[in-house]
Design an enzyme around this catalytic site. Structure first.
Site, mmCIF file in Angstrom:
data_model
loop_
_atom_site.group_PDB
_atom_site.id
_atom_site.type_symbol
_atom_site.label_atom_id
_atom_site.label_comp_id
_atom_site.label_asym_id
_atom_site.label_seq_id
_atom_site.Cartn_x
_atom_site.Cartn_y
_atom_site.Cartn_z
ATOM 1 N N CYS A 1 -35.432 -55.757 -32.249
ATOM 2 C CA CYS A 1 -35.520 -55.497 -30.810
ATOM 3 C C CYS A 1 -34.159 -55.402 -30.136
ATOM 4 C CB CYS A 1 -36.355 -56.583 -30.144
ATOM 5 S SG CYS A 1 -35.816 -58.256 -30.546
ATOM 6 N N GLU B 1 -39.976 -62.164 -24.861
ATOM 7 C CA GLU B 1 -38.848 -61.524 -25.556
ATOM 8 C C GLU B 1 -39.347 -60.146 -25.970
ATOM 9 O OE1 GLU B 1 -36.896 -59.741 -27.980
ATOM 10 O OE2 GLU B 1 -37.364 -61.238 -29.508
#
EC number: 1.2.1.47
Length: 505
Positions: free
Chosen positions: A299, A265
């Site tokens: 993110c 991720e």
């Protein structure tokens, strides 16, 4: 900080806490670092003072932790899903009971507002609770074959899994990586970011109190070298990493040598598209949610905000007004909406992006400067004012690169086809967003965007039931949701013959 010490966190305030306890955890207990000459100071973001010392684990310590985890895995994997669920539900209950104290410690180590941290801790226990519910449902399939033969599949654990966390959601990431791993019968060795080493060990103690075998969830502290030792260890079956693209590539390369399963991720530069038929009030609120949570250090943030040219003036007027009103300051105050960035070098990096944007023709409508709160104890903290950049172009550094700070880049667009092309013109693909009242357009655009998640008329909403992960260089694999079980387990096929074997030879 032991659970007993955690219970004293009720009256803690910014600048009042120093952590002296051991930060590693394996074999059911805290373990001190043996390489004290390599200790690194960890700073409290809101004050700039030293919070604790992080001693990185070496090869011997990493091996001890992994062997401890493997021994626990042998026990845990033999339990039924219902037995595992019972222990996990108890862990979720303990977290829920101590959420305020865990959240305070998270704020002191991470710098985000207490309001956000409380939500993070809630997501952590909800995730463990969710996968506890899944644990008892794990099953294979039955296949009837000719002549009375049959086959079936078994969903089995992988073994020892490694989780490598990021500093923006320290406790939550530890919980959300460990929950599906434990539900499937695995053990986990978790390495927090060296900037936020304090709360993962609290989760380890909670799991122990809940009744997991000693070693089932271990914590090892360290940076890149410790991470490399984990990825290269022969007893590790899987690595789940959250962090930057360059580090993710290294994790993938190291794990490939041992043919380990990997979930990545990674970063993002996500587009948020605001059409002229949107509810402007909601679109402005969505843009703020997409850029300023956790001081912009998220993110999946929608940092490229594409606004239809016909509503651009109204949008800018309202979003600047709202941004100027964001309360920046002591993250432990309920009234604060933005705390401190994680480190001084990171603050300087983010401010550098703003300076570069101005050099490239961008216009700062508000913020983008160091911020000094009025409270004297916060003078050394890593604060900045949230920033709106106008007059942006697709080729600007602030539009192409992940800033990871409270900086929103606003770009005008004209047509749907144009904005989809521009939105997809990136190597990242973690998230995206659309604001429109046109339901057909909303789903059409969502289908066209090259991203693992698309938010329609909202942003940064990630329930634990919903899979999360990226396209392109934002990574692969998924976290959260039922599908994550597939990334923490493997299928065994068993073929059974009830008659005679055919005499081919």
């Amino acid at each position: 900080m032991s659970l007993a010490t955690l219970d004293s966190m009720g009256g803690a305030s910014t600048g009042s806490v120093t952590v002296t306890e051991q930060l590693n955890f394996w074999a059911g207990r805290r373990v001190g670092g043996r390489n004290s000459e390599h200790a690194e100071p960890v700073f409290e973001p809101a004050t700039g003072r030293v919070l604790c010392q992080m001693v990185p684990c070496g090869a011997e310590e990493v091996d001890e932790a992994i062997m401890s985890a493997h021994a626990a895995y042998v026990q845990w994997s033999k339990k039924s899903g219902t037995e595992r669920a019972r222990v996990m539900l108890e862990a979720a209950r303990i977290i829920r009971e101590r959420r305020e104290k865990i959240a305070k410690l998270e704020v002191i180590n991470n710098g985000k507002s207490i309001t956000e941290a409380l939500v993070d801790i809630d997501v952590a226990w909800q995730c463990i609770e969710y996968y506890a519910g899944v644990a008892g449902t794990l099953a294979g399939q039955h296949f009837q074959l000719p002549g009375g033969a049959f086959a079936y599949t078994r969903r089995e654990p992988l073994g020892v899994c490694v989780g490598i966390g990021a500093w923006n959601y320290p406790f939550q990431i530890a919980a959300c990586k460990s929950a599906p791993a434990l539900a499937c019968g695995n053990a986990m060795v978790f390495k927090p970011s060296p900037f936020t080493p304090v709360t993962a060990v609290i989760l380890a103690e909670i799991y122990k109190e809940a009744g997991v075998p000693d070693g089932l969830f271990c914590v090892v502290q360290g940076g890149a070298e410790t991470g490399s030792l984990l990825c290269n260890h022969p007893k590790v079956a899987k690595v789940s990493f959250t962090g930057s693209v360059p580090t993710g590539k290294k994790v993938m390369e190291m794990s490939a040598k041992g043919v380990k399963q990997v979930t990545l991720e990674l970063g993002g530069k996500s587009p948020l598209i605001i059409f002229k038929d949107c509810d402007l009030e909601n679109a402005v609120k969505g843009a703020l949610m997409a850029n300023f949570l956790t001081q912009g250090q998220v993110c999946c943030n929608g940092t490229r905000v594409f606004v239809h040219k016909d509503i651009l003036p109204q949008f800018l007027e309202e979003v600047v007004k709202r941004t100027k009103a964001i309360a920046v300051g002591d993250p432990l105050l309920d009234s604060t909406r933005m705390g401190a960035l994680i480190t001084k070098p990171h603050l300087e990096k983010v401010l550098g992006f703003v300076r570069q944007a101005k050099k490239e023709g961008g216009r700062v409508l508000c913020g983008g400067e160091p911020f000094v709160p009025s409270d004297p104890k916060l003078k050394g903290g890593y604060f900045m004012s949230p920033c709106i950049l106008d007059n942006c172009r697709d080729d600007m550094t602030c539009v192409k690169e992940e800033i990871f700070g409270p900086v929103m880049s606003v770009l005008p667009f004209d047509t749907e086809e144009e904005v989809i092309r521009r939105a997809n013109n990136t190597t990242f693909g973690l998230a995206s967003g659309v604001f429109t009242r046109d339901i057909s357009r909303a789903h059409r655009v969502a289908a066209s965007l090259e991203a693992g998640t698309c938010f329609i008329n909202n942003y940064n909403i990630s329930p634990v039931e919903v899979p999360f992960g990226g396209y392109k260089m934002s990574g692969f694999g998924r976290e959260n949701g039922q599908v994550t079980i597939e990334y923490y387990s493997q299928l065994k096929t068993v073929v059974v013959e009830t008659g005679d074997v055919e005499n081919y030879f």
